[in-house]
Design a protein around this motif. Structure first.
Motif, PDB file in Angstrom:
ATOM      1  N   ASN A 221       8.390  14.460  -4.369  1.00  0.00           N
ATOM      2  CA  ASN A 221       8.167  13.143  -3.696  1.00  0.00           C
ATOM      3  C   ASN A 221       6.818  12.588  -4.232  1.00  0.00           C
ATOM      4  OD1 ASN A 221      10.611  13.087  -2.683  1.00  0.00           O
ATOM      5  ND2 ASN A 221       9.892  13.577  -0.432  1.00  0.00           N
ATOM      6  N   ASP A 251       3.218  -0.154  -9.071  1.00  0.00           N
ATOM      7  CA  ASP A 251       3.321  -0.867  -7.931  1.00  0.00           C
ATOM      8  C   ASP A 251       2.495  -2.139  -8.346  1.00  0.00           C
ATOM      9  OD1 ASP A 251       0.874  -0.025  -7.507  1.00  0.00           O
ATOM     10  OD2 ASP A 251       1.557   1.379  -5.759  1.00  0.00           O
ATOM     11  N   LEU A 257       5.058   4.271  -9.605  1.00  0.00           N
ATOM     12  CA  LEU A 257       6.272   4.533  -8.442  1.00  0.00           C
ATOM     13  C   LEU A 257       6.438   5.916  -8.407  1.00  0.00           C
ATOM     14  CD1 LEU A 257       8.707   1.259  -8.622  1.00  0.00           C
ATOM     15  CD2 LEU A 257       6.435   1.934  -7.611  1.00  0.00           C
ATOM     16  N   ASP A 261       9.853   7.330  -3.492  1.00  0.00           N
ATOM     17  CA  ASP A 261       9.902   5.880  -3.081  1.00  0.00           C
ATOM     18  C   ASP A 261      11.352   5.537  -3.390  1.00  0.00           C
ATOM     19  OD1 ASP A 261       9.570   3.209  -2.710  1.00  0.00           O
ATOM     20  OD2 ASP A 261       7.965   3.178  -3.998  1.00  0.00           O
ATOM     21  N   ARG A 264      12.604   1.903  -4.324  1.00  0.00           N
ATOM     22  CA  ARG A 264      11.803   1.256  -5.493  1.00  0.00           C
ATOM     23  C   ARG A 264      11.943   2.058  -6.861  1.00  0.00           C
ATOM     24  NH1 ARG A 264       6.144  -1.111  -4.126  1.00  0.00           N
ATOM     25  NH2 ARG A 264       5.471   1.160  -4.044  1.00  0.00           N
ATOM     26  N   ARG A 265      11.974   3.369  -6.834  1.00  0.00           N
ATOM     27  CA  ARG A 265      12.000   3.898  -8.134  1.00  0.00           C
ATOM     28  C   ARG A 265      13.195   4.143  -8.992  1.00  0.00           C
ATOM     29  NH1 ARG A 265      15.991   6.552  -6.768  1.00  0.00           N
ATOM     30  NH2 ARG A 265      16.134   8.549  -5.367  1.00  0.00           N
TER      31      ARG A 265
END
Length: 368
Positions: A221, A251, A257, A261, A264-265
């Motif tokens: 992560n 970002d 990113l 995430d 958004r990724r």
């Protein structure tokens, strides 16, 4: 795959009405079942399926000589058990669909390319794209070779609907899935490609295929998320003119990113379009089911995350294209309205709006 859309007035109404009319065509592969008017949750769909006689997903739309051509995956109901690597997506050929206008009557053309006619490929003809140059048409497609590795090939034709003849070998240096070709105003064409998990992008992290590599980046992560690859195509459109490179997605502070995430990724289904001098990279976030977008002043990026194009649709996968038709922009996408099954998807279209500040108005696939 895949805040609230507030409507596009008369344009949206016209598109929805035309789509509903198209949904009345005779069904064959779909077993004759009409599209359900509401989801299992009782929500009305924003748009209706453009076809009901064949399952076409991952719609990649282009305008050639004033006519709309859509290149997509031809979903079939196979026998492979469902798994999280997509083994049950058994697509084995491509059918091109064309329209004279948005809302017009569709033409489903004969088989454009069959896996049996691709010397290097064995199975799983997943999401394709197409391009035109010097009167020739190019179909770019992923498929697994006989070692189970996804490669990307190219086939050519003198007609946009095909039939296409495949090159004897895949494109050197291309790998993974979801090829999409963007041609800039100066005539240069670029392929953006890649997809993690079943798309195998994570197995190419070193630049060479590692069959024992990490199954995904999702478990790390705090590491930068894997991103799609980009490479400029040679003038003949058959090979790369350069080594593919990662497209940075960052970002607002310019930081990459992260894999954790999930909203958004990048996961898969990258697409590039250009509007008012700005390059838009749109893509699926996979397990969170958004179509997200990021912008840049260069096709090579870095791309800065800006928001969401499309909220989650019915069905696990989200894959799209964005195209300008007659001075208006449209989003082509798919869901599972007809079948209710993940691997049998129907394509749809809805207007898309670029705001004056460069943002894209988020679309909700349901009317709430």
């Amino acid at each position: 795959m895949v805040m609230i859309w507030t409507g596009f007035g008369r344009t949206a109404t016209a598109v929805a009405a035309a789509a509903i009319a198209l949904a009345g065509c005779a069904a064959t592969e779909t077993g004759g079942s009409p599209a359900k008017p509401r989801s299992a949750e009782g929500l009305r769909y924003l748009g209706q399926p453009l076809l009901q006689d064949i399952y076409i997903a991952d719609p990649s739309a282009h305008v050639f000589d004033g006519r709309i051509y859509v290149y997509g995956s031809h979903d079939v109901d196979g026998t492979t058990p469902e798994d999280d690597l997509g083994s049950h997506f058994e697509m084995r050929d491509y059918r091109v669909v064309s329209f004279d206008r948005i809302g017009g009557k569709p033409t489903v053309h004969p088989v454009a390319l069959d896996v049996r006619d691709v010397p290097w490929a064995e199975k799983q003809m997943w999401a394709p794209d197409a391009a035109r140059k010097n009167g020739r048409y190019f179909l770019y497609f992923p498929a697994k070779d006989r070692e189970g590795v996804f490669r990307i090939g190219v086939a050519t034709s003198d007609r946009p609907e095909g039939p296409f003849k495949a090159e004897p070998k895949p494109i050197e240096g291309a790998y993974s899935i979801d090829p999409a070709v963007f041609t800039d105003g100066d005539g240069a064409s670029y392929m953006v490609f890649g997809g993690i998990w079943g798309g195998q992008l994570q197995r190419w992290a070193s630049g060479r295929f590692d069959p024992n590599g990490s199954n995904t980046d999702l478990g790390r992560n705090d590491a930068p998320a894997l991103t799609p690859r980009i490479a400029r195509l040679r003038d003949d459109m058959l090979e790369f003119a350069e080594t593919p490179r990662p497209l940075a997605i960052v970002d607002e502070a310019g930081k990459p990113l992260l894999a954790g995430d999930h909203d958004r990724r990048f996961f898969e289904a990258a697409w590039i379009h250009k509007h008012d001098g700005l390059y838009y990279l749109t893509y699926s976030t996979g397990d969170t089911h958004f179509i997200a977008y990021a912008t840049s002043r260069s096709p090579y990026g870095p791309f800065t995350y800006r928001g969401r194009v499309l909220a989650p649709v019915q069905g696990w996968t989200t894959h799209h294209s964005i195209v300008e038709v007659g001075g208006r922009w449209y989003l082509f996408y798919h869901d599972t309205q007809i079948s209710g099954r993940t691997h049998l998807r129907n394509m749809k279209v809805t207007p898309l709006v670029h705001e004056p500040d460069g943002t894209i108005r988020t679309i909700d696939p349901f009317v709430r």
